[in-house]
Design an enzyme around this catalytic site. Sequence first.
Site, PDB file in Angstrom:
ATOM      1  N   THR A  12       0.800  -1.220   0.000  1.00 21.62           N
ATOM      2  CA  THR A  12       0.000   0.000   0.000  1.00 21.62           C
ATOM      3  C   THR A  12       0.835   1.274   0.000  1.00 21.62           C
ATOM      4  OG1 THR A  12      -0.166  -0.177   2.393  1.00 21.62           O
ATOM      5  CG2 THR A  12      -1.998  -1.070   1.112  1.00 21.62           C
ATOM      6  N   LEU A  14       3.283   4.324   1.322  1.00 17.90           N
ATOM      7  CA  LEU A  14       3.294   5.095   2.573  1.00 17.90           C
ATOM      8  C   LEU A  14       1.950   5.778   2.785  1.00 17.90           C
ATOM      9  CD1 LEU A  14       6.856   6.698   2.823  1.00 17.90           C
ATOM     10  CD2 LEU A  14       5.849   4.968   4.267  1.00 17.90           C
ATOM     11  N   HIS A  15       0.914   4.983   3.084  1.00 16.89           N
ATOM     12  CA  HIS A  15      -0.376   5.560   3.453  1.00 16.89           C
ATOM     13  C   HIS A  15      -0.306   5.929   4.934  1.00 16.89           C
ATOM     14  CE1 HIS A  15      -1.951   2.021   5.614  1.00 16.89           C
ATOM     15  NE2 HIS A  15      -1.270   1.323   4.721  1.00 16.89           N
ATOM     16  N   LEU A  16      -1.394   6.291   5.550  1.00 19.08           N
ATOM     17  CA  LEU A  16      -1.378   6.896   6.877  1.00 19.08           C
ATOM     18  C   LEU A  16      -0.661   6.082   7.956  1.00 19.08           C
ATOM     19  CD1 LEU A  16      -2.117   9.363   8.451  1.00 19.08           C
ATOM     20  CD2 LEU A  16      -4.338   8.358   8.932  1.00 19.08           C
TER      21      LEU A  16
END
Length: 91
Positions: A12, A14-16
């Site tokens: 995914t 560097l999402h939250l």
Amino acid sequence: MVSGKVKIKNPTGLHLRPAGLFCKTAMLFGSKITVHKKTRHEDVTANAKSVLSVLGACIKSGDEIEITCEGADEEQALKEMIQLVEDGLGE
């Protein structure tokens, strides 16, 4: 100043959640830590200690980033930051 390149492995990017872990780890060091991503269309530099800055860089799975550390603990900071990314950012 020291720097190293590493490829984002987690699916995914560097999402939250991983960005938060990345920034939390960067804040453990006194050194200035930046992340640089180069694409065909743009060059993006982000402050590794700012979640908004890292999220704004739109770093995705498969992207190669360059982590630059500058300060008294730069060697240790670079080693830990690269290891964190290589380990999949907690995912």
